[in-house]
Design an enzyme around this catalytic site. Structure first.
Site, PDB file in Angstrom:
ATOM      1  CE1 TYR A  91     -17.037   2.757  -3.197  1.00 42.04           C
ATOM      2  CE2 TYR A  91     -18.540   1.841  -4.819  1.00 42.04           C
ATOM      3  CZ  TYR A  91     -17.424   1.717  -4.007  1.00 42.04           C
ATOM      4  OH  TYR A  91     -16.695   0.547  -4.013  1.00 42.04           O
ATOM      5  CB  SER A  98     -13.326   3.075  -2.399  1.00 44.63           C
ATOM      6  OG  SER A  98     -12.562   2.205  -1.589  1.00 44.63           O
ATOM      7  CG  HIS A 198       1.738 -12.289  11.775  1.00 42.65           C
ATOM      8  ND1 HIS A 198       1.797 -11.401  12.828  1.00 42.65           N
ATOM      9  CD2 HIS A 198       3.024 -12.461  11.359  1.00 42.65           C
ATOM     10  CE1 HIS A 198       3.046 -11.041  13.035  1.00 42.65           C
ATOM     11  NE2 HIS A 198       3.821 -11.682  12.146  1.00 42.65           N
ATOM     12  CG  ASP A 351       7.003 -10.216  12.705  1.00 39.63           C
ATOM     13  OD1 ASP A 351       8.207 -10.139  13.024  1.00 39.63           O
ATOM     14  OD2 ASP A 351       6.327 -11.256  12.853  1.00 39.63           O
ATOM     15  CB  CYS A 379      -5.584 -22.199 -11.461  1.00 42.14           C
ATOM     16  SG  CYS A 379      -4.849 -22.622  -9.856  1.00 42.14           S
TER      17      CYS A 379
END
Length: 396
Positions: A91, A98, A198, A351, A379
């Site tokens: 880093y 970040s 997309h 969109d 889950c």
């Protein structure tokens, strides 16, 4: 869609660029308008400073949705402690932290500005950032959303391709947040958990690749190898039926169709963690192998990342382009920038959300369908929670 891209460009050009620390809540106070629609942007997040690295790694290594380790409560913290100094150095080499939060806030601001123009009936729109492993956390985002009194909340994954380890982990965190908390009755929730296919997502990658192809001499341009690279996944998860690999491949196919060039391409995988087998071929190994085959002109495309972070700025740029490729004898390697604030990408986000708000579905059958070999009770309970949350019928 061309008109939408023009709209996004016009909206953005009329507004000043704001710093990463700009508070969206502050803008609401300044205008005196409470948001009507909230867009919750989910992502992993990344440490803004090297001081956050240890806790960041600890949260990842102890999250069984992300990675499964034997005796994880002890081994996870041990790995996090052991890797902290090394990761801090990485880093430091990319500027000290970040940029994911900066880019997510920029994308969220541009997205909501576009939605205000496109959908005045659901305006004002406000974005909320919900990271898994660094602030602002899931709880921060949903607490603020409730305080703001939004009427409609769209939970919007910033991982275009769904994986149980990424989007799935965020879904579980949301379910955990509301486990012992009353659900706000005045908020209508809905979920966008995947959008790999997309056309505008494919277009922005195609545009980025085209820009990079023109950095090569015309004599070699059509033979430049396009390597699409995405975060790898443990083979155990692939065998369980995680949809991530084929959704990444779908984005690759759509991008190559939009790009319409004769160049060869392959999909490779990066960022393996731990000793267990992961999805291959690995990106660095592929670079070396292709160099041996005589492929000396390469483009790397981070196809599963929507903004810059450690795995693009360090792993791809420094480790692979500056080190691996040079040592392998690659003559020229270029790395495609992530979508970031590209107008076509903002048009894609707008969109996706606008179509979702107008046409739904509020919750997809694809999300509710578990992997064929899933045995996770977590889950199962999380998906049941979302079914209840979005239907508005919550079990006490």
């Amino acid at each position: 869609m061309i008109n939408m891209i023009k709209l996004i460009s016009r909206v953005y050009s009329l507004r000043p660029r704001l710093s990463a620390s700009y508070s969206v809540t502050q803008s609401v106070i300044e205008t005196g308008k409470r948001p009507k629609t909230g867009i919750v942007m989910l992502n992993m997040g990344g440490p803004e400073t090297t001081d956050q690295v240890k806790d960041y790694l600890l949260r990842i290594m102890t999250d069984r949705d992300m990675i499964q380790l034997p005796v994880q409560s002890r081994l996870g913290p041990w790995i996090a402690n052991r890797r902290t100094e090394e990761v801090q150095k990485k880093y430091a080499e990319i500027g000290g932290g970040s940029p994911i939060l900066k880019w997510t806030n920029t994308q969220g601001r541009m997205l909501t500005e576009a939605l205000d123009q496109m959908l005045p009936e659901s305006a004002p729109h406000k974005h909320y950032v919900a990271f898994r492993y660094v602030p602002p956390f899931t709880a921060d985002a949903f607490t603020q959303l409730e305080r703001d009194g939004v009427q409609r909340a769209v939970i919007f994954s910033q991982y275009p391709q769904y994986s149980c380890a990424t989007t799935g982990s965020s879904m579980n965190a949301i379910a955990d947040f509301y486990k012992n908390r009353k659900i706000p009755e005045n908020v209508k929730f809905s979920l966008i958990e995947r959008w790999a296919g997309h056309p505008l997502l494919a277009r922005v990658f195609a545009e980025r690749i085209s820009e990079n192809l023109h950095r090569f001499d015309s004599r070699v341009r059509d033979n430049v190898l396009i390597l699409f690279t995405a975060h790898s996944l443990p083979l155990k998860a692939v065998s369980r039926g995680d949809t991530y690999p084929h959704e990444v491949a779908a984005t690759v196919a759509a991008t190559m169709s939009a790009l319409s060039v004769p160049n060869p391409h392959r999909l490779v995988w990066q960022s393996k963690v731990g000793p267990l087998p992961w999805l291959q071929p690995y990106t660095d190994d592929a670079i070396k192998a292709y160099a041996k085959q005589g492929r000396k002109h390469i483009i790397l495309v981070p196809i599963a990342f929507v903004n810059e972070h450690i795995e693009t700025l360090h792993e791809l740029d420094i480790e692979y382009c500056d080190e691996v490729a040079k040592e392998a004898g690659v003559e020229q390697i270029e790395r495609v920038a992530t979508p970031n604030d590209h107008p076509t990408f903002i048009a894609a986000l707008a969109d996706v959300v606008a179509n979702h708000l107008k046409n739904g579905p509020k919750l997809s059958n694809q999300f509710l369908t578990r992997c064929p070999h899933c045995v996770s009770a977590r889950c199962q309970s999380s998906k049941q929670f979302f079914k209840q949350l979005i239907s508005g019928v919550i079990s006490e």
